[in-house]
Design a protein around this motif. Structure first.
Motif, short mmCIF file in Angstrom:
data_model
loop_
_atom_site.label_atom_id
_atom_site.label_comp_id
_atom_site.label_asym_id
_atom_site.label_seq_id
_atom_site.Cartn_x
_atom_site.Cartn_y
_atom_site.Cartn_z
N THR A 146 0.76 -1.28 -0.22
CA THR A 146 -0.31 0.03 0.27
C THR A 146 1.17 1.42 0.25
OG1 THR A 146 -1.61 -0.91 1.14
CG2 THR A 146 -1.91 1.58 0.98
N SER A 147 1.56 1.62 0.81
CA SER A 147 3.34 2.62 0.85
C SER A 147 2.82 2.69 -0.55
CB SER A 147 3.94 1.90 1.14
OG SER A 147 3.28 1.98 2.59
N PHE A 148 3.83 1.76 -1.87
CA PHE A 148 4.64 2.14 -2.49
C PHE A 148 3.24 2.59 -3.06
CE2 PHE A 148 7.87 -0.24 -1.29
CZ PHE A 148 8.87 -0.63 -2.45
N LEU A 149 1.98 1.63 -3.03
CA LEU A 149 0.97 1.89 -4.06
C LEU A 149 0.81 4.04 -3.86
CD1 LEU A 149 -0.70 -1.22 -4.52
CD2 LEU A 149 0.19 -0.08 -5.92
N ALA A 150 0.68 4.02 -2.61
CA ALA A 150 0.25 5.52 -2.60
C ALA A 150 1.43 7.07 -2.99
CB ALA A 150 0.81 5.43 -0.91
N ALA A 151 2.97 5.87 -2.80
CA ALA A 151 3.67 6.72 -3.07
C ALA A 151 4.04 7.39 -4.96
CB ALA A 151 4.94 6.75 -2.85
N ALA A 152 3.43 5.66 -5.95
CA ALA A 152 2.99 6.24 -6.81
C ALA A 152 2.01 6.79 -6.98
CB ALA A 152 3.47 5.07 -7.59
N ALA A 153 0.51 6.91 -6.79
CA ALA A 153 -0.63 7.91 -6.43
C ALA A 153 0.19 9.47 -6.53
CB ALA A 153 -1.53 7.09 -6.01
N LEU A 154 0.67 9.90 -6.07
CA LEU A 154 1.29 10.82 -5.16
C LEU A 154 1.84 11.35 -6.38
CD1 LEU A 154 1.22 11.18 -1.36
CD2 LEU A 154 0.15 12.13 -2.89
N VAL A 364 -7.92 10.03 -12.82
CA VAL A 364 -7.11 9.79 -13.38
C VAL A 364 -5.33 9.24 -13.23
CG1 VAL A 364 -6.49 9.86 -16.05
CG2 VAL A 364 -8.71 10.65 -14.97
N ALA A 365 -4.80 9.87 -12.45
CA ALA A 365 -3.74 10.40 -12.28
C ALA A 365 -3.33 9.46 -10.94
CB ALA A 365 -3.20 11.77 -11.65
N VAL A 366 -4.00 9.28 -9.71
CA VAL A 366 -4.13 8.08 -9.38
C VAL A 366 -3.71 6.52 -9.72
CG1 VAL A 366 -5.70 7.02 -7.19
CG2 VAL A 366 -4.90 9.28 -7.55
N ARG A 367 -4.89 6.66 -10.65
CA ARG A 367 -5.06 5.01 -11.26
C ARG A 367 -3.55 4.92 -12.28
NH1 ARG A 367 -10.26 6.97 -12.14
NH2 ARG A 367 -9.77 7.44 -14.09
N ALA A 368 -3.15 6.23 -12.57
CA ALA A 368 -1.82 5.76 -13.25
C ALA A 368 -0.60 5.03 -12.62
CB ALA A 368 -1.86 7.20 -13.92
N GLY A 369 -0.44 6.46 -11.28
CA GLY A 369 0.17 6.14 -10.82
C GLY A 369 0.23 4.52 -10.16
N ILE A 370 -1.08 4.18 -9.67
CA ILE A 370 -1.49 2.24 -8.77
C ILE A 370 -0.79 1.68 -10.03
CG2 ILE A 370 -2.53 0.74 -8.37
CD1 ILE A 370 -4.07 3.22 -6.87
N GLU A 371 -1.97 1.94 -11.23
CA GLU A 371 -1.11 0.55 -12.32
C GLU A 371 0.56 0.17 -13.11
OE1 GLU A 371 -5.55 0.77 -14.41
OE2 GLU A 371 -4.42 2.03 -15.38
N GLY A 372 1.23 1.96 -12.35
CA GLY A 372 2.11 1.46 -12.89
C GLY A 372 3.52 1.07 -11.97
N VAL A 373 3.10 0.54 -10.77
CA VAL A 373 3.53 -0.33 -9.74
C VAL A 373 3.73 -1.74 -10.54
CG1 VAL A 373 3.68 -1.46 -7.83
CG2 VAL A 373 3.55 0.69 -7.96
N SER A 374 5.20 -1.98 -10.97
CA SER A 374 5.18 -3.59 -11.09
C SER A 374 5.46 -4.49 -10.38
CB SER A 374 5.76 -3.81 -12.55
OG SER A 374 7.57 -3.17 -11.80
N GLY A 375 5.53 -4.41 -9.19
CA GLY A 375 6.19 -5.56 -8.18
C GLY A 375 6.84 -4.30 -7.12
N VAL A 376 6.62 -5.61 -5.64
CA VAL A 376 7.19 -4.60 -4.47
C VAL A 376 7.99 -5.63 -4.60
CG1 VAL A 376 6.86 -4.37 -2.22
CG2 VAL A 376 5.65 -3.71 -3.69
#
Length: 544
Positions: A146-154, A364-376
């Motif tokens: 969740t932290s990785f996804l949150a950082a990517a969304a921001l 839209v930016a939040v979704r793009a950030g989340i979808e850009g995370v390929s793994g942790v």
């Protein structure tokens, strides 16, 4: 610029500060012990002169001339026993819970040293959380993803985020692995990291906020703007003593949202940073978290599959590598296409969608950030060297996490005509009750259970393994047949892979991203994925 370089800059920028300034701050915050004025506020101690502070240390071995030493009571040592040593090393003052006779330095007596340490650290580093938007993420499982996804969304929404977590430290857009087995650092190190973020132009900081960090006051000086709750299950009872106390520690993060704070400065000023609480509606403790958050005056957004969730999951489609999640949110219906395996990651992603809604970020930016995370790293990480069975490295180290991962992998194994093999242990000097629980969970689901070291620390390593094995035996596993006790983790990995059949799924749980195994003599180098790859290579698998 490396993390070490950034922190060196932070240290070089510190200038001596008057001790009386800190005492006044501690007094105003109610930390001082002793006489009180008619209005109930503590009276500052006498005897403070022109002393200046040049650093802060809670370890007497780190004291340098001009330091402020904070005597903290720990699990294995009491800092009060080292006040004299700190004075001899050049400390000008000490924060203590009781006066130490003959110490030879100014002593500031407080109610609780840990809380005062957090206050002193915030003072020393210039309260960086007032310059950054601070998002705390807490829960038993799912914090890291969740932290990785949150950082990517921001980041995608134009507010660059630093990160303090189990796997990674991220400052100024650059990341390095977290060096220690400690998700939420002690207060001085945490404030130091946040200062580096503020100085490096970050607008926000994502902090994985553990129950240890909350109960031990490591985050007492942090001004949180948003808090995210992932879930709650059995864990860390060695510290808290009961599930209720564990839950109370998590709840305290949301209570902190009641604290008023001035508008952000620096890069953090680009967003209003309203107080937001994001809560997993599907968790049995959700109502408590909602009530506490509302009492704190925060805007509450819930997420999950429950009908009343503000961000509600709809159709979920998954395979071994990806996840598609349809959902409804206040901003409207949408769909996420995640490059992450595991149905449980739908909740992690929806938590970040809800966070974005609460902070007013572009959906839209939040979704793009989340979808850009390929793994942790170390989270459902596949290892493929051409072997005819699946190999997964994961950090699952609680009963609920192990159960979730095994239940996710069971249909994959069944589809391939194989079964599950689990290799895991349990940390020494930590929650003992979960050991047999994890053994039973694995025993109920796996055709082979291999019990091994995780971080035995100072405990008898075989006693830990026996406790886990007892749970597996209660589920019908039999020693030396479908239950193996192999303390050496490399040998355990080799044994499991040697017994793997085509179609099986082999799970290596508990170490994930970590780079050491902690034994009685301290930390020894360890890299789970590398160890698994070495064992596969020894069996003749060298492809991709």
């Amino acid at each position: 610029m490396t993390l070490a370089d950034r922190l060196a800059r932070v240290d070089a920028a510190r200038r001596p500060r008057p001790l009386v300034e800190l005492v006044d701050r501690l007094s105003a915050a109610g930390h001082l012990r002793g006489s009180r004025a008619s209005d109930g506020r503590p009276i500052a101690p006498t005897g403070i002169g022109t002393e200046t502070v040049t650093s802060i240390a809670a370890d007497s071995r780190a004291v340098r001339p001009g330091a402020l030493f904070v005597a903290v009571r720990g699990a294995h040592a009491d800092g009060h026993d080292f006040v004299a040593a700190a004075a001899a090393a050049g400390a000008v003052a000490a924060i203590v819970e009781q006066p130490i006779s003959g110490a030879g330095l100014v002593q500031i007596v407080v109610e609780h040293s840990r809380a005062a340490l957090a206050g002193a650290a915030g003072w020393w580093y210039g309260d960086p959380s007032r310059e950054l938007g601070i998002v705390g993420i807490t829960g038993t499982d799912g914090k890291t993803t969740t932290s990785f996804l949150a950082a990517a969304a921001l980041d995608a929404a134009g507010h660059r985020a630093g990160l303090v977590g189990t796997v990674e430290l991220r400052i100024g857009g650059e990341a390095e692995p977290t060096p220690e087995h400690q998700t939420t650092p002690e207060a001085p190190e945490l404030e130091r990291l946040l200062r580096a973020m503020a100085d490096g132009g970050d607008a926000a900081a994502i902090i994985e906020t553990t129950s240890h960090g909350l109960a031990l006051e490591r985050v007492a000086g942090i001004a949180y703007d948003a808090a995210v709750f992932t879930n709650l299950s059995h864990e860390h009872l060695e510290l808290h003593g009961s599930f209720e106390a564990y839950r109370a520690a998590k709840l305290s993060l949301f209570e902190r949202l009641a604290e008023r704070r001035p508008a952000k400065t620096g890069a953090g000023a680009g967003l209003a940073w309203p107080r937001v609480a994001v809560i997993n509606r599907d968790d049995s403790s959700a109502d408590l978290f909602v009530a506490v958050s509302r009492e704190a005056g925060a805007r509450v957004l819930t997420y999950g599959a429950e009908p009343g969730a503000d961000v509600r999951a709809g159709r979920i489609e998954e395979d071994a590598r990806r996840l598609s999640v349809a959902y409804d949110a206040p901003s409207g219906p949408a769909r996420l296409s995640l490059r992450l395996a595991g149905r449980f990651n739908a909740h992690n992603a929806l938590a970040v969608v809800a966070l974005g809604e609460g902070l007013g970020l572009d959906p839209v930016a939040v979704r793009a950030g989340i979808e850009g995370v390929s793994g942790v790293p170390g989270r459902m990480e596949r290892v493929e060297l051409g072997q005819p069975f699946m190999v997964i490295v994961d950090y699952a180290h609680s009963p609920a996490a192990l159960e979730t991962v095994l239940d996710l992998l069971a249909p994959v194994a069944a589809a391939g005509g194989g079964g599950l093999i689990a290799v895991f242990g349990s940390a020494g000097e930590r929650d003992r009750e979960k050991r047999s629980m994890m053994g039973r969970i694995a025993g109920d689901r796996c055709r082979l259970v291999v019990v091994t070291d995780e971080d035995p620390r100072g405990e008898d390593r075989m006693a830990i393994l026996e406790a886990i094995a007892g749970g597996a035996e209660s589920a019908g596993r039999r020693r030396d047949r479908d239950l193996l006790l192999i303390a050496d983790r490399q040998a355990a990995i080799a044994a499991a892979l040697e017994r793997a059949r085509p179609g099986d799924v082999v799970l290596f749980a508990g170490k994930g991203h970590e780079r050491s195994i902690i034994g009685p003599g301290g930390a020894l180098p360890w890299h789970e994925r590398a160890a698994v790859e070495a064992a596969l290579s020894a069996l003749g698998f060298n492809g991709s």
